[in-house]
Design a protein around this motif. Structure first.
Motif, PDB file in Angstrom:
ATOM      1  N   LYS A   1      -4.787   3.560   4.521  1.00 13.63           N
ATOM      2  CA  LYS A   1      -4.839   2.612   3.044  1.00 13.63           C
ATOM      3  C   LYS A   1      -5.539   3.409   2.108  1.00 13.63           C
ATOM      4  O   LYS A   1      -5.143   3.347   0.875  1.00 13.63           O
ATOM      5  N   GLU A   2      -6.788   3.940   2.276  1.00 15.63           N
ATOM      6  CA  GLU A   2      -7.392   4.658   1.377  1.00 15.63           C
ATOM      7  C   GLU A   2      -6.623   5.802   0.738  1.00 15.63           C
ATOM      8  O   GLU A   2      -6.741   6.007  -0.435  1.00 15.63           O
ATOM      9  N   VAL A   3      -5.728   6.563   1.511  1.00 18.14           N
ATOM     10  CA  VAL A   3      -5.092   7.517   0.935  1.00 18.14           C
ATOM     11  C   VAL A   3      -4.030   6.983   0.008  1.00 18.14           C
ATOM     12  O   VAL A   3      -3.837   7.665  -1.153  1.00 18.14           O
ATOM     13  N   CYS A   4      -3.384   5.819   0.475  1.00 20.32           N
ATOM     14  CA  CYS A   4      -2.182   5.465  -0.271  1.00 20.32           C
ATOM     15  C   CYS A   4      -3.059   4.908  -1.814  1.00 20.32           C
ATOM     16  O   CYS A   4      -2.306   5.078  -2.760  1.00 20.32           O
ATOM     17  N   LYS A   5      -3.938   4.197  -1.525  1.00 18.15           N
ATOM     18  CA  LYS A   5      -4.654   3.528  -2.701  1.00 18.15           C
ATOM     19  C   LYS A   5      -5.071   4.873  -3.913  1.00 18.15           C
ATOM     20  O   LYS A   5      -4.706   4.767  -4.956  1.00 18.15           O
TER      21      LYS A   5
ATOM     22  N   ASP B   1      -4.330  16.681  -0.655  1.00 17.39           N
ATOM     23  CA  ASP B   1      -5.262  16.430  -1.876  1.00 17.39           C
ATOM     24  C   ASP B   1      -6.287  15.390  -1.787  1.00 17.39           C
ATOM     25  O   ASP B   1      -7.337  15.443  -1.817  1.00 17.39           O
ATOM     26  N   LYS B   2      -5.525  14.104  -1.482  1.00 16.50           N
ATOM     27  CA  LYS B   2      -6.520  12.877  -1.329  1.00 16.50           C
ATOM     28  C   LYS B   2      -7.396  12.979  -0.214  1.00 16.50           C
ATOM     29  O   LYS B   2      -8.574  12.635  -0.420  1.00 16.50           O
ATOM     30  N   ILE B   3      -6.920  13.329   1.141  1.00 19.02           N
ATOM     31  CA  ILE B   3      -7.814  13.614   2.248  1.00 19.02           C
ATOM     32  C   ILE B   3      -8.913  14.461   2.065  1.00 19.02           C
ATOM     33  O   ILE B   3     -10.049  14.205   2.028  1.00 19.02           O
TER      34      ILE B   3
ATOM     35  N   PHE C   1       0.963  -1.116   0.068  1.00 20.33           N
ATOM     36  CA  PHE C   1       0.032   0.020   0.008  1.00 20.33           C
ATOM     37  C   PHE C   1       0.822   1.317  -0.023  1.00 20.33           C
ATOM     38  O   PHE C   1       0.213   2.407  -0.518  1.00 20.33           O
ATOM     39  N   ALA C   2       2.122   1.151   0.437  1.00 24.57           N
ATOM     40  CA  ALA C   2       3.070   2.404   0.668  1.00 24.57           C
ATOM     41  C   ALA C   2       3.227   3.013  -0.529  1.00 24.57           C
ATOM     42  O   ALA C   2       3.302   2.295  -1.829  1.00 24.57           O
ATOM     43  N   VAL C   3       3.619   4.468  -0.485  1.00 19.99           N
ATOM     44  CA  VAL C   3       3.841   4.963  -1.858  1.00 19.99           C
ATOM     45  C   VAL C   3       5.376   5.863  -1.554  1.00 19.99           C
ATOM     46  O   VAL C   3       5.779   5.671  -0.460  1.00 19.99           O
ATOM     47  N   GLN C   4       5.876   5.792  -2.477  1.00 13.63           N
ATOM     48  CA  GLN C   4       7.305   6.414  -2.716  1.00 13.63           C
ATOM     49  C   GLN C   4       7.432   7.926  -2.286  1.00 13.63           C
ATOM     50  O   GLN C   4       6.893   8.572  -2.982  1.00 13.63           O
ATOM     51  N   SER C   5       8.052   8.302  -1.398  1.00 15.67           N
ATOM     52  CA  SER C   5       8.347   9.744  -1.203  1.00 15.67           C
ATOM     53  C   SER C   5       6.923  10.537  -0.910  1.00 15.67           C
ATOM     54  O   SER C   5       6.719  11.628  -1.930  1.00 15.67           O
ATOM     55  N   PRO C   6       6.076  10.248  -0.293  1.00 18.84           N
ATOM     56  CA  PRO C   6       4.571  11.033  -0.199  1.00 18.84           C
ATOM     57  C   PRO C   6       5.045  12.640   0.097  1.00 18.84           C
ATOM     58  O   PRO C   6       5.722  12.655   0.890  1.00 18.84           O
ATOM     59  N   LYS C   7       4.299  13.538  -0.350  1.00 17.73           N
ATOM     60  CA  LYS C   7       4.264  14.702  -0.114  1.00 17.73           C
ATOM     61  C   LYS C   7       3.287  15.390   0.833  1.00 17.73           C
ATOM     62  O   LYS C   7       1.927  14.615   0.434  1.00 17.73           O
ATOM     63  N   LEU C   8       3.294  16.140   1.500  1.00 18.37           N
ATOM     64  CA  LEU C   8       2.486  16.687   2.442  1.00 18.37           C
ATOM     65  C   LEU C   8       1.096  17.059   1.584  1.00 18.37           C
ATOM     66  O   LEU C   8       0.058  16.626   2.042  1.00 18.37           O
TER      67      LEU C   8
END
Length: 89
Positions: free
Chosen positions: A82-86, A39-41, A27-34
């Motif tokens: 997980k929803e944010v990651c997806k 935006d996803k939230i 589920f993890a993403v590479q180098s997530p930015k704040l």
């Protein structure tokens, strides 16, 4: 309602579980930015606020910021992550 904190480290695929990653590698993403997380939230329809000038407690030398999200009392924090990651993949 309750609040949860989302540090970018929680969903960073470069981090290990010992370094603070909360979701599995799948589920993890590479180098997530704040900003991307926010935006996803926002698209999920959740209320949030951004704290930019904060450092993750395990890495006080690195200012990465976090997002404070208001969620339902019975909501799973892990499921939210997980929803944010997806939605970021």
């Amino acid at each position: 309602m309750k609040e949860m904190i989302i540090w970018p480290t929680y969903i960073d695929s470069k981090r290990t579980k010992n370094e603070g990653r909360k979701v599995s590698k799948e589920f993890a993403v590479q180098s997530p930015k704040l900003k991307d997380i926010a935006d996803k939230i926002n698209k999920m329809g959740l209320e949030y606020s951004i704290e930019n000038k904060k450092s993750y407690p395990r890495e006080p030398w690195e200012i990465c910021g976090y997002i404070k999200v208001k969620i339902e009392k019975n909501a799973s924090k892990l499921q939210i992550l997980k929803e944010v990651c997806k939605s970021m993949k």
